[in-house]
Design an enzyme around this catalytic site. Sequence first.
Site, PDB file in Angstrom:
ATOM      1  N   ASN A  10      24.768  69.522  50.085  1.00  0.00           N
ATOM      2  CA  ASN A  10      24.217  70.166  51.287  1.00  0.00           C
ATOM      3  C   ASN A  10      22.791  69.656  51.465  1.00  0.00           C
ATOM      4  OD1 ASN A  10      23.291  71.848  53.267  1.00  0.00           O
ATOM      5  ND2 ASN A  10      23.419  73.737  52.050  1.00  0.00           N
ATOM      6  N   LYS A  12      20.771  70.130  53.864  1.00  0.00           N
ATOM      7  CA  LYS A  12      19.884  71.081  54.567  1.00  0.00           C
ATOM      8  C   LYS A  12      19.014  70.346  55.603  1.00  0.00           C
ATOM      9  CE  LYS A  12      20.144  73.986  50.504  1.00  0.00           C
ATOM     10  NZ  LYS A  12      19.548  74.964  49.621  1.00  0.00           N
ATOM     11  N   HIS A  94      25.935  80.208  54.516  1.00  0.00           N
ATOM     12  CA  HIS A  94      24.935  79.880  53.496  1.00  0.00           C
ATOM     13  C   HIS A  94      23.852  80.959  53.493  1.00  0.00           C
ATOM     14  CE1 HIS A  94      21.792  77.887  51.265  1.00  0.00           C
ATOM     15  NE2 HIS A  94      22.735  77.115  50.774  1.00  0.00           N
ATOM     16  N   GLU A  96      20.796  80.850  53.312  1.00  0.00           N
ATOM     17  CA  GLU A  96      19.630  80.578  54.174  1.00  0.00           C
ATOM     18  C   GLU A  96      19.937  80.947  55.622  1.00  0.00           C
ATOM     19  OE1 GLU A  96      19.192  76.560  52.835  1.00  0.00           O
ATOM     20  OE2 GLU A  96      18.582  77.326  50.872  1.00  0.00           O
ATOM     21  N   GLU A 166      27.167  81.331  45.396  1.00  0.00           N
ATOM     22  CA  GLU A 166      25.798  80.856  45.207  1.00  0.00           C
ATOM     23  C   GLU A 166      24.849  82.043  45.091  1.00  0.00           C
ATOM     24  OE1 GLU A 166      25.355  76.672  47.035  1.00  0.00           O
ATOM     25  OE2 GLU A 166      25.120  78.103  48.659  1.00  0.00           O
ATOM     26  N   GLY A 172      17.661  76.677  44.643  1.00  0.00           N
ATOM     27  CA  GLY A 172      16.376  75.989  44.773  1.00  0.00           C
ATOM     28  C   GLY A 172      15.308  76.511  43.816  1.00  0.00           C
ATOM     29  N   SER A 212      21.054  75.464  41.873  1.00  0.00           N
ATOM     30  CA  SER A 212      20.379  74.666  40.852  1.00  0.00           C
ATOM     31  C   SER A 212      21.324  73.929  39.908  1.00  0.00           C
ATOM     32  CB  SER A 212      19.386  75.534  40.060  1.00  0.00           C
ATOM     33  OG  SER A 212      18.384  76.038  40.927  1.00  0.00           O
TER      34      SER A 212
HETATM   35  P1  PGA Z   1      20.197  73.991  45.133  1.00  0.00           P
HETATM   36  O1  PGA Z   1      20.893  74.525  46.479  1.00  0.00           O
HETATM   37  O2  PGA Z   1      21.179  73.108  44.451  1.00  0.00           O
HETATM   38  O3  PGA Z   1      18.976  73.242  45.628  1.00  0.00           O
HETATM   39  O4  PGA Z   1      19.837  75.189  44.331  1.00  0.00           O
HETATM   40  C1  PGA Z   1      22.229  74.912  46.478  1.00  0.00           C
HETATM   41  C2  PGA Z   1      22.630  75.324  47.866  1.00  0.00           C
HETATM   42  O5  PGA Z   1      21.813  75.889  48.595  1.00  0.00           O
HETATM   43  O6  PGA Z   1      23.784  75.096  48.277  1.00  0.00           O
END
Ligand code: PGA
Length: 251
Positions: A10, A12, A94, A96, A166, A172, A212
Amino acid sequence: MNRKKIVAGNWKMNMNFDQSNNLINKLKSISVKDIEIKIAPGFTYLQHAVLSLKTTNIQVLAQNIHFEEKGAFTGEISHEMLTSIGVKSVIVGHSERRKYFNESDKILSKKVKIAIDNSLTVIFCVGEELSDRENNKYFDVIKNQISIGLFDLEKKQIKNIIIAYEPVWAIGTGKTANVDQIQEMHQYIRKLIKDNYDLDSSEKIRILYGGSVKPNNAKQIFSLKDVDGGLIGGASLNFSDFNEIIQAVNG
Ligand code: PGA
């Protein structure tokens, strides 16, 4: 049950056109046995990504979709805008999107529905906040997200869903959930699918872990019984990290 593993990147809101193109060109060299690789570049590069990856088995994902057919929704992306350029899958829910764009479970269920009704596969993301985990509410939160988001679908439609667990506190942050927490939740999600649909659907549905995932923890996470691959954010922006994660599944 032998479920085909998935590694999805992803991207983003990252990378300009040249950077995205560069990474796509490198990804073409990856050789894998029996894994699905997917990437979700920014909207403005989707068509280019689809064309560049046409002769590979890397699939291009959209990061979002609107829940209406079409019309006066300035700035939004319809299912037809995606399917007409060859995009076959979309990420919905997601954290976010839930957090910064106020996408409620109800809105997400409409997004899932319009995507599935129009032959798009959906990666549906769920995850609890740190406070939910600390207050022992994490199972309830996930159950709610899954039942409102997905359970309007018929049994034959749930086949086109991939779930990504997640935990919000692991995205992140460099902090992954530990293997017991991951396996416990994936098993729970599979049981929710079994209880609402049937054993066959629960055994076939792919459940990815995200939060992560890095080259140094991928192998351990992907070897868990109910983990069918990963949704990778930060590490998917870097070719060698993403490739190492893919090879951790491949191995
Ligand atoms: P990350 O993000 O691997 O940077 O923690 C995962 C995601 O948001 O799908």
